[in-house]
Design a protein around this motif. Structure first.
Motif, PDB file in Angstrom:
ATOM      1  N   THR A 482     -58.515 -94.211 -14.639  1.00  0.00           N
ATOM      2  CA  THR A 482     -59.466 -94.522 -15.703  1.00  0.00           C
ATOM      3  C   THR A 482     -60.470 -95.556 -15.182  1.00  0.00           C
ATOM      4  OG1 THR A 482     -59.658 -95.243 -18.003  1.00  0.00           O
ATOM      5  CG2 THR A 482     -58.063 -96.408 -16.641  1.00  0.00           C
ATOM      6  N   GLU A 483     -61.498 -95.821 -15.981  1.00  0.00           N
ATOM      7  CA  GLU A 483     -62.524 -96.762 -15.528  1.00  0.00           C
ATOM      8  C   GLU A 483     -61.943 -98.170 -15.411  1.00  0.00           C
ATOM      9  OE1 GLU A 483     -66.896 -98.440 -16.969  1.00  0.00           O
ATOM     10  OE2 GLU A 483     -66.262 -96.424 -17.569  1.00  0.00           O
ATOM     11  N   GLU A 484     -62.337 -98.858 -14.350  1.00  0.00           N
ATOM     12  CA  GLU A 484     -61.803-100.186 -14.055  1.00  0.00           C
ATOM     13  C   GLU A 484     -62.760-101.268 -14.543  1.00  0.00           C
ATOM     14  OE1 GLU A 484     -60.079-102.684 -10.188  1.00  0.00           O
ATOM     15  OE2 GLU A 484     -61.237-100.856  -9.887  1.00  0.00           O
ATOM     16  N   GLU A 485     -62.196-102.265 -15.191  1.00  0.00           N
ATOM     17  CA  GLU A 485     -63.001-103.425 -15.580  1.00  0.00           C
ATOM     18  C   GLU A 485     -63.078-104.376 -14.383  1.00  0.00           C
ATOM     19  OE1 GLU A 485     -61.647-105.314 -19.107  1.00  0.00           O
ATOM     20  OE2 GLU A 485     -61.633-103.482 -20.302  1.00  0.00           O
ATOM     21  N   VAL A 486     -64.306-104.721 -13.995  1.00  0.00           N
ATOM     22  CA  VAL A 486     -64.512-105.528 -12.792  1.00  0.00           C
ATOM     23  C   VAL A 486     -64.988-106.922 -13.177  1.00  0.00           C
ATOM     24  CG1 VAL A 486     -65.665-105.653 -10.558  1.00  0.00           C
ATOM     25  CG2 VAL A 486     -65.156-103.418 -11.577  1.00  0.00           C
ATOM     26  N   GLU A 487     -64.274-107.936 -12.705  1.00  0.00           N
ATOM     27  CA  GLU A 487     -64.654-109.323 -12.974  1.00  0.00           C
ATOM     28  C   GLU A 487     -65.970-109.662 -12.261  1.00  0.00           C
ATOM     29  OE1 GLU A 487     -63.143-111.415 -14.959  1.00  0.00           O
ATOM     30  OE2 GLU A 487     -61.446-110.098 -15.422  1.00  0.00           O
ATOM     31  N   PRO A 488     -66.812-110.500 -12.882  1.00  0.00           N
ATOM     32  CA  PRO A 488     -68.109-110.846 -12.265  1.00  0.00           C
ATOM     33  C   PRO A 488     -67.987-111.440 -10.870  1.00  0.00           C
ATOM     34  CG  PRO A 488     -68.054-111.534 -14.564  1.00  0.00           C
ATOM     35  CD  PRO A 488     -66.673-111.063 -14.230  1.00  0.00           C
ATOM     36  N   HIS A 489     -66.959-112.302 -10.635  1.00  0.00           N
ATOM     37  CA  HIS A 489     -66.842-112.925  -9.313  1.00  0.00           C
ATOM     38  C   HIS A 489     -66.473-111.903  -8.241  1.00  0.00           C
ATOM     39  CE1 HIS A 489     -62.514-112.915 -10.314  1.00  0.00           C
ATOM     40  NE2 HIS A 489     -62.309-113.024  -9.018  1.00  0.00           N
ATOM     41  N   ILE A 490     -65.762-110.826  -8.635  1.00  0.00           N
ATOM     42  CA  ILE A 490     -65.429-109.773  -7.666  1.00  0.00           C
ATOM     43  C   ILE A 490     -66.685-108.986  -7.311  1.00  0.00           C
ATOM     44  CG2 ILE A 490     -64.142-107.622  -7.325  1.00  0.00           C
ATOM     45  CD1 ILE A 490     -61.866-108.803  -8.917  1.00  0.00           C
ATOM     46  N   ARG A 491     -67.505-108.696  -8.329  1.00  0.00           N
ATOM     47  CA  ARG A 491     -68.776-108.002  -8.059  1.00  0.00           C
ATOM     48  C   ARG A 491     -69.646-108.829  -7.106  1.00  0.00           C
ATOM     49  NH1 ARG A 491     -70.167-103.516 -10.917  1.00  0.00           N
ATOM     50  NH2 ARG A 491     -68.942-103.036 -12.784  1.00  0.00           N
ATOM     51  N   LYS A 492     -69.654-110.138  -7.327  1.00  0.00           N
ATOM     52  CA  LYS A 492     -70.476-111.015  -6.480  1.00  0.00           C
ATOM     53  C   LYS A 492     -69.940-111.048  -5.050  1.00  0.00           C
ATOM     54  CE  LYS A 492     -72.292-115.735  -6.201  1.00  0.00           C
ATOM     55  NZ  LYS A 492     -72.325-117.073  -6.834  1.00  0.00           N
ATOM     56  N   THR A 493     -68.602-111.181  -4.921  1.00  0.00           N
ATOM     57  CA  THR A 493     -67.993-111.245  -3.590  1.00  0.00           C
ATOM     58  C   THR A 493     -68.227-109.964  -2.803  1.00  0.00           C
ATOM     59  OG1 THR A 493     -66.260-112.725  -4.413  1.00  0.00           O
ATOM     60  CG2 THR A 493     -65.831-111.579  -2.329  1.00  0.00           C
ATOM     61  N   LEU A 494     -68.114-108.817  -3.490  1.00  0.00           N
ATOM     62  CA  LEU A 494     -68.244-107.536  -2.815  1.00  0.00           C
ATOM     63  C   LEU A 494     -69.688-107.052  -2.736  1.00  0.00           C
ATOM     64  CD1 LEU A 494     -65.156-105.606  -4.294  1.00  0.00           C
ATOM     65  CD2 LEU A 494     -65.277-107.039  -2.265  1.00  0.00           C
ATOM     66  N   GLY A 495     -70.610-107.790  -3.371  1.00  0.00           N
ATOM     67  CA  GLY A 495     -72.018-107.404  -3.327  1.00  0.00           C
ATOM     68  C   GLY A 495     -72.314-106.123  -4.057  1.00  0.00           C
ATOM     69  N   LEU A 496     -71.728-105.957  -5.247  1.00  0.00           N
ATOM     70  CA  LEU A 496     -71.876-104.718  -6.011  1.00  0.00           C
ATOM     71  C   LEU A 496     -73.038-104.806  -6.986  1.00  0.00           C
ATOM     72  CD1 LEU A 496     -68.104-104.202  -6.914  1.00  0.00           C
ATOM     73  CD2 LEU A 496     -69.334-103.298  -4.924  1.00  0.00           C
ATOM     74  N   PHE A 502     -66.220 -98.117 -11.333  1.00  0.00           N
ATOM     75  CA  PHE A 502     -65.106 -97.832 -10.427  1.00  0.00           C
ATOM     76  C   PHE A 502     -63.881 -97.425 -11.251  1.00  0.00           C
ATOM     77  CE2 PHE A 502     -67.944-100.722  -8.316  1.00  0.00           C
ATOM     78  CZ  PHE A 502     -68.034-100.206  -7.035  1.00  0.00           C
ATOM     79  N   LYS A 503     -62.876 -96.877 -10.568  1.00  0.00           N
ATOM     80  CA  LYS A 503     -61.677 -96.393 -11.243  1.00  0.00           C
ATOM     81  C   LYS A 503     -60.423 -97.045 -10.674  1.00  0.00           C
ATOM     82  CE  LYS A 503     -63.325 -91.833 -12.693  1.00  0.00           C
ATOM     83  NZ  LYS A 503     -63.060 -90.377 -12.661  1.00  0.00           N
ATOM     84  N   ARG A 504     -59.393 -97.044 -11.493  1.00  0.00           N
ATOM     85  CA  ARG A 504     -58.053 -97.428 -11.044  1.00  0.00           C
ATOM     86  C   ARG A 504     -57.044 -96.770 -11.976  1.00  0.00           C
ATOM     87  NH1 ARG A 504     -55.399-102.778 -10.968  1.00  0.00           N
ATOM     88  NH2 ARG A 504     -53.664-101.330 -10.941  1.00  0.00           N
ATOM     89  N   GLY A 505     -55.801 -96.645 -11.502  1.00  0.00           N
ATOM     90  CA  GLY A 505     -54.755 -96.043 -12.319  1.00  0.00           C
ATOM     91  C   GLY A 505     -54.285 -97.000 -13.399  1.00  0.00           C
ATOM     92  N   ALA A 506     -54.144 -96.454 -14.613  1.00  0.00           N
ATOM     93  CA  ALA A 506     -53.679 -97.287 -15.733  1.00  0.00           C
ATOM     94  C   ALA A 506     -52.167 -97.466 -15.712  1.00  0.00           C
ATOM     95  CB  ALA A 506     -54.111 -96.650 -17.057  1.00  0.00           C
ATOM     96  N   GLY A 507     -51.463 -96.535 -15.048  1.00  0.00           N
ATOM     97  CA  GLY A 507     -49.999 -96.579 -15.012  1.00  0.00           C
ATOM     98  C   GLY A 507     -49.401 -95.511 -15.905  1.00  0.00           C
ATOM     99  N   CYS A 508     -48.559 -94.666 -15.329  1.00  0.00           N
ATOM    100  CA  CYS A 508     -47.920 -93.604 -16.107  1.00  0.00           C
ATOM    101  C   CYS A 508     -46.551 -93.303 -15.508  1.00  0.00           C
ATOM    102  CB  CYS A 508     -48.797 -92.342 -16.123  1.00  0.00           C
ATOM    103  SG  CYS A 508     -48.980 -91.546 -14.505  1.00  0.00           S
ATOM    104  N   TYR A 509     -45.871 -92.339 -16.114  1.00  0.00           N
ATOM    105  CA  TYR A 509     -44.518 -91.979 -15.674  1.00  0.00           C
ATOM    106  C   TYR A 509     -44.516 -91.502 -14.225  1.00  0.00           C
ATOM    107  CZ  TYR A 509     -39.726 -90.368 -16.510  1.00  0.00           C
ATOM    108  OH  TYR A 509     -38.363 -90.221 -16.472  1.00  0.00           O
ATOM    109  N   LYS A 510     -45.549 -90.721 -13.849  1.00  0.00           N
ATOM    110  CA  LYS A 510     -45.581 -90.111 -12.516  1.00  0.00           C
ATOM    111  C   LYS A 510     -45.685 -91.159 -11.412  1.00  0.00           C
ATOM    112  CE  LYS A 510     -47.611 -86.271  -9.981  1.00  0.00           C
ATOM    113  NZ  LYS A 510     -48.551 -85.135 -10.030  1.00  0.00           N
TER     114      LYS A 510
END
Length: 581
Positions: A482-496, A502-510
């Motif tokens: 699912t869509e990932e919430e990105v902290e402002p300081h991470i965007r700044k560090t990575l130059g985004l 961006f996406k990341r897994g929310a967590g499920c049984y699989k």
């Protein structure tokens, strides 16, 4: 196919009654409705069936053999055709009595889970509800009729690991006749009792269950860690430690002794660290176990490294490299001589990459010798040697003999010292292609490390053909991405850019609620060009070598990981971890 959620025996009984009244369907119709085949493919399969004698080739067999469906998809379709419900086991309460009726080895071998006793019939969840051998084994052991439902492989495996492990622990505790206080005091009589307990079936089954659960979970390591009043079991899955369960502290002496027996170690030695190894066969696959036992103030701690030789060996195309990087790699390793190094920390996949490179080179039919500690994967057509430090047979000693053994290609498990580095460099100078690994954080710092080992800069610029630094990053689970919430300081560090998503897994049984399923490789590939060679001769720092390599097209580890995140394959959490190393 529709999955029915069941929470108790009442739900299960209602579901079975409803499905028994459902009309039978044709297999082809089910596969069409599931969207697994087209009408043209069904017609072709039916035509093929008519060419055989009546009853010799079923439609499902033809479709599997022709690659239209997988065996698992066929089982699901057959279950629907025959009105066998497909159930979800999450939250279902099992009957402990039924667990005792089905031996763990049968449950694990056939992947069957006893769910309930309904009117004298044992209802079992199966991956393949048409496995007659499994049904016969269940009837024989339980002395009950068997009714089948279908469930996913992941849910059945997790339920088996959870419920049978608990049962085996209780069984081991009930059977335990050891006095823990006597063991801690080191009495000789207690030592004999520990060994006797370690050979009893409940302890054997408990250890087997833990190892089997780890193999099924695709764990790379098992950690058995004693604390003051309990024993914790952890698995390392996708590079991260995950808590699995805790055990009674009373089981520790017998369990560790069982590990020592399995690893051919000294069962009486409890004050010094020990190493051992074992080998097991799982569904025809060979799995090696490397065992380390270390005494701590709370008891002996155990780590078991799992080496699945089939799962660990992968061709170069399957390691996650881009097309450009693959082409560049193949050009470098096609050279007749030189040194190519793979670098990174422990657990970054260096050995897997080295074996993939050797597999590519092997196609030219050269004479290949390897020296390793230990030999992790058997490779046909390659002569592999394991060092023996206790006998003075080191990497350097093996390399000296290799140079008189007419090799074309040499693989050294690791360049650990100056002597090994110098002999490897000499081998490259005398016309051999040498592969090895180093523990450095990036590609350019490998040059500095080799110079520090005393290799002359003008020789290194000639023999070193390339360096590849690598890491393993976790891959987002496709089921819960699912869509990932990105902290402002991470965007700044990575130059985004502010609008980048961006996406990341929310967590499920699989994915066991981690959000990740599997890992892939990120690399930075530094070929030693004329310009890079000049910087090496001049003794320039690593940062200048990196700058020059990037200007010539090299992707850094961080850039490679960020590109994966932009494709949705991994999360920014994994990328950020590389930036903060």
């Amino acid at each position: 196919m529709q999955t029915y959620s069941i929470k108790d025996e009442k739900d299960l009984k209602t579901l079975l009654c409803v499905h028994k009244r459902m009309p039978d369907m044709r297999l082809g119709q089910v596969l069409l409705e599931e969207g697994l085949i087209s009408e043209q493919q069904l017609d072709a399969a039916l035509d093929a069936q008519h060419k055989y004698k009546t009853g010799t080739h079923h439609l499902g067999r033809i479709m599997v053999e022709s690659g239209l469906v997988t065996p698992e998809q066929l089982n699901v379709a057959l279950a629907r055709k025959l009105a066998i419900p497909f159930v979800s086991l999450e939250g279902f309460k099992l009957d402990p009595h039924l667990i005792t009726l089905v031996p763990p080895e049968i449950a694990q071998h056939f992947k069957v889970l006893p769910l309930a006793d309904l009117d004298g019939a044992m209802v079992v969840a199966m991956i393949n509800p048409f496995d007659q051998a499994a049904i016969d084994a269940l009837r024989f052991n339980s002395k009950m009729n068997v009714e089948t439902v279908m469930a996913s492989s992941e849910e059945i495996s997790e339920a088996l690991n959870k419920h049978y492990s608990s049962y085996e622990e209780m069984e081991a505790l009930e059977d335990l006749k050891l006095d823990p206080v006597g063991e801690m005091n080191g009495h000789e009589e207690a030592a004999h009792m520990i060994e006797a307990e370690a050979r009893k079936k409940p302890i054997v089954r408990l250890l087997n269950s833990i190892v089997l659960q780890a193999v099924n979970s695709k764990a790379s390591d098992i950690n058995i860690r004693p604390e003051k009043d309990k024993v914790n079991v952890f698995f390392r899955i996708d590079g991260k430690m995950q808590f699995i369960r805790n055990l009674s502290k009373n089981l520790l002496p017998a369990l560790v002794s069982r590990v020592k027996i399995t690893g051919q170690m000294d069962i009486a030695e409890r004050r010094l660290p020990q190493d051992g190894h074992a080998r097991l066969m799982r569904h025809g696959k060979q799995i090696d176990l490397r065992i380390s036992v270390v005494p701590t103030v709370t008891g002996e701690s155990v780590v078991i490294r799992i080496l699945d030789k089939d799962a660990g060996f992968k061709p170069l195309d399957e390691l996650g490299f881009s097309a450009d990087e693959l082409n560049q790699l193949r050009r470098l390793i096609s050279r007749p001589n030189g040194i190519f190094l793979v670098t990174g920390p422990t657990g970054s996949g260096k050995s897997t990459t080295l074996y993939a490179l050797l597999s590519e080179v092997k196609q030219r039919n050269p004479h290949i010798l390897t020296v390793e500690d230990p030999v992790e994967y058997d490779m046909e057509g390659v002569e592999q040697v394991q060092i023996a430090l206790a006998k003075g047979y080191t990497f350097a000693e093996a390399l000296r003999h290799f140079l008189r053994h007419d090799p074309d290609v040499i693989m050294v498990g690791e360049v650990r010292d100056e002597e090994t580095a110098h002999i490897a460099n000499k081998a490259a100078l005398t016309g051999h292609l040498v592969f090895s690994t180093l523990h450095t954080n990036d590609a350019a710092s490998t040059v500095t490390r080799l110079l520090d080992m005393g290799i002359e800069s003008y020789l290194l610029s000639t023999t070193l053909i390339g360096v590849m630094a690598q890491r393993l990053v976790r891959v987002n689970c496709p089921e819960c991405s699912t869509e990932e919430e990105v902290e402002p300081h991470i965007r700044k560090t990575l130059g985004l850019n502010p609008g980048e998503k961006f996406k990341r897994g929310a967590g499920c049984y699989k994915c066991h609620y981690t959000g990740y399923l599997g890992r892939t490789t990120v690399i930075e590939l530094l070929p030693v060009t004329t310009e890079i060679g000049r910087l090496i001769i001049e003794g320039r720092p690593a940062v200048e070598i990196t700058r020059q390599a990037v200007s010539q097209g090299m992707r850094t580890l961080q850039k490679c990981a960020l590109d994966l995140a932009r494709q949705g394959k991994t999360s920014l959490e994994e990328v950020y971890a590389l930036y903060t190393e």
